[in-house]
Motif scaffolding. Structure first.
Motif, PDB file in Angstrom:
ATOM      1  N   SER A 107     150.681  10.406 -45.958  1.00  0.00           N
ATOM      2  CA  SER A 107     150.715  11.855 -46.047  1.00  0.00           C
ATOM      3  C   SER A 107     149.858  12.327 -47.211  1.00  0.00           C
ATOM      4  O   SER A 107     149.867  11.707 -48.274  1.00  0.00           O
ATOM      5  CB  SER A 107     152.145  12.350 -46.232  1.00  0.00           C
ATOM      6  OG  SER A 107     152.154  13.749 -46.416  1.00  0.00           O
ATOM      7  N   GLU A 166     150.358  15.410 -48.288  1.00  0.00           N
ATOM      8  CA  GLU A 166     151.187  16.459 -48.877  1.00  0.00           C
ATOM      9  C   GLU A 166     151.737  15.984 -50.214  1.00  0.00           C
ATOM     10  O   GLU A 166     151.713  14.799 -50.534  1.00  0.00           O
ATOM     11  CB  GLU A 166     152.334  16.814 -47.929  1.00  0.00           C
ATOM     12  CG  GLU A 166     151.863  17.437 -46.619  1.00  0.00           C
ATOM     13  CD  GLU A 166     153.026  17.785 -45.716  1.00  0.00           C
ATOM     14  OE1 GLU A 166     153.926  18.505 -46.183  1.00  0.00           O
ATOM     15  OE2 GLU A 166     153.034  17.326 -44.566  1.00  0.00           O
ATOM     16  N   LYS A 167     152.270  16.911 -51.001  1.00  0.00           N
ATOM     17  CA  LYS A 167     152.895  16.571 -52.273  1.00  0.00           C
ATOM     18  C   LYS A 167     154.119  15.699 -51.998  1.00  0.00           C
ATOM     19  O   LYS A 167     154.916  16.006 -51.106  1.00  0.00           O
ATOM     20  CB  LYS A 167     153.349  17.826 -53.008  1.00  0.00           C
ATOM     21  CG  LYS A 167     152.242  18.660 -53.575  1.00  0.00           C
ATOM     22  CD  LYS A 167     152.853  19.840 -54.309  1.00  0.00           C
ATOM     23  CE  LYS A 167     151.793  20.778 -54.811  1.00  0.00           C
ATOM     24  NZ  LYS A 167     152.385  21.952 -55.444  1.00  0.00           N
ATOM     25  N   SER A 168     154.263  14.637 -52.793  1.00  0.00           N
ATOM     26  CA  SER A 168     155.393  13.734 -52.574  1.00  0.00           C
ATOM     27  C   SER A 168     156.724  14.467 -52.713  1.00  0.00           C
ATOM     28  O   SER A 168     157.672  14.172 -51.990  1.00  0.00           O
ATOM     29  CB  SER A 168     155.322  12.515 -53.489  1.00  0.00           C
ATOM     30  OG  SER A 168     155.206  12.896 -54.830  1.00  0.00           O
ATOM     31  N   SER A 169     156.807  15.450 -53.603  1.00  0.00           N
ATOM     32  CA  SER A 169     158.061  16.193 -53.771  1.00  0.00           C
ATOM     33  C   SER A 169     158.431  16.967 -52.503  1.00  0.00           C
ATOM     34  O   SER A 169     159.613  17.186 -52.236  1.00  0.00           O
ATOM     35  CB  SER A 169     157.964  17.155 -54.955  1.00  0.00           C
ATOM     36  OG  SER A 169     156.885  18.042 -54.791  1.00  0.00           O
ATOM     37  N   ASP A 170     157.444  17.364 -51.722  1.00  0.00           N
ATOM     38  CA  ASP A 170     157.697  18.082 -50.477  1.00  0.00           C
ATOM     39  C   ASP A 170     157.953  17.139 -49.301  1.00  0.00           C
ATOM     40  O   ASP A 170     158.814  17.396 -48.467  1.00  0.00           O
ATOM     41  CB  ASP A 170     156.496  18.982 -50.117  1.00  0.00           C
ATOM     42  CG  ASP A 170     156.313  20.119 -51.102  1.00  0.00           C
ATOM     43  OD1 ASP A 170     157.286  20.501 -51.780  1.00  0.00           O
ATOM     44  OD2 ASP A 170     155.175  20.627 -51.194  1.00  0.00           O
ATOM     45  N   VAL A 171     157.211  16.053 -49.240  1.00  0.00           N
ATOM     46  CA  VAL A 171     157.219  15.232 -48.037  1.00  0.00           C
ATOM     47  C   VAL A 171     158.201  14.058 -48.066  1.00  0.00           C
ATOM     48  O   VAL A 171     158.686  13.646 -47.024  1.00  0.00           O
ATOM     49  CB  VAL A 171     155.779  14.783 -47.686  1.00  0.00           C
ATOM     50  CG1 VAL A 171     155.323  13.641 -48.569  1.00  0.00           C
ATOM     51  CG2 VAL A 171     155.650  14.435 -46.221  1.00  0.00           C
TER      52      VAL A 171
END
Length: 152
Positions: free
Chosen positions: A31, A33-38
């Motif tokens: 991914s 995306e930001k790890s905090s989001d995904v």
């Protein structure tokens, strides 16, 4: 439900998550995306699909925030779901190449010691999920390796 181990490399984009059965890679998730989001979304799906036996991650060195997010997320999941957490340094995933710190400063691993060195040119950190996990490289000491040395 299939019993697996889950390995996370969240130090750079894309983050890479490997699903391992009997220490062999059976699935890859990437991914940008930001790890905090995904991470919560990915693990929501993984927990429905698999019986996770072990959580493993690259605990640094690298991006301070990326390491911190991964550690807090995985440590919380480990405690809540009673899944053991293991870690190893990022050099295991990039053939021991230098890892960008700041400016011309890079993290290097020499004789099992991680230091910072100024380098004029260094290869781009390319982290890969191993086809076969060597569990002897991982430790129950999962504390992040933040390790930013003095800049000078």
């Amino acid at each position: 439900m299939l019993k697996v181990d889950v390995l996370c490399i969240t130090l750079t984009s894309p983050i890479k998550i490997g699903i391992y059965k009997e220490n062999r890679l059976i699935e890859v998730i990437q991914s940008y995306e930001k790890s905090s989001d995904v991470l919560p979304l990915i693990f929501q799906d993984l927990l429905k699909k698999y019986d996770i036996q072990k959580l493993l991650y690259a605990n640094g060195p690298g991006s301070f925030m990326a390491i911190k997010v991964a550690y807090i997320f995985l440590k919380s999941l480990s405690v809540l779901k009673k899944i053991p957490l293991f870690a190893t340094d990022a050099f295991y995933f990039n053939k021991n190449e230098p890892i960008k710190a700041i400016g011309k400063l890079y993290f290097v691993k020499i004789n099992q010691e991680i230091k910072t060195q100024k380098l004029q040119t260094a290869p781009e950190a390319n982290f890969t999920l191993p086809d076969v996990l060597d569990y002897s490289e991982f430790s129950t000491n999962t504390t992040p390796l933040y390790m930013i040395g003095a800049v000078g």
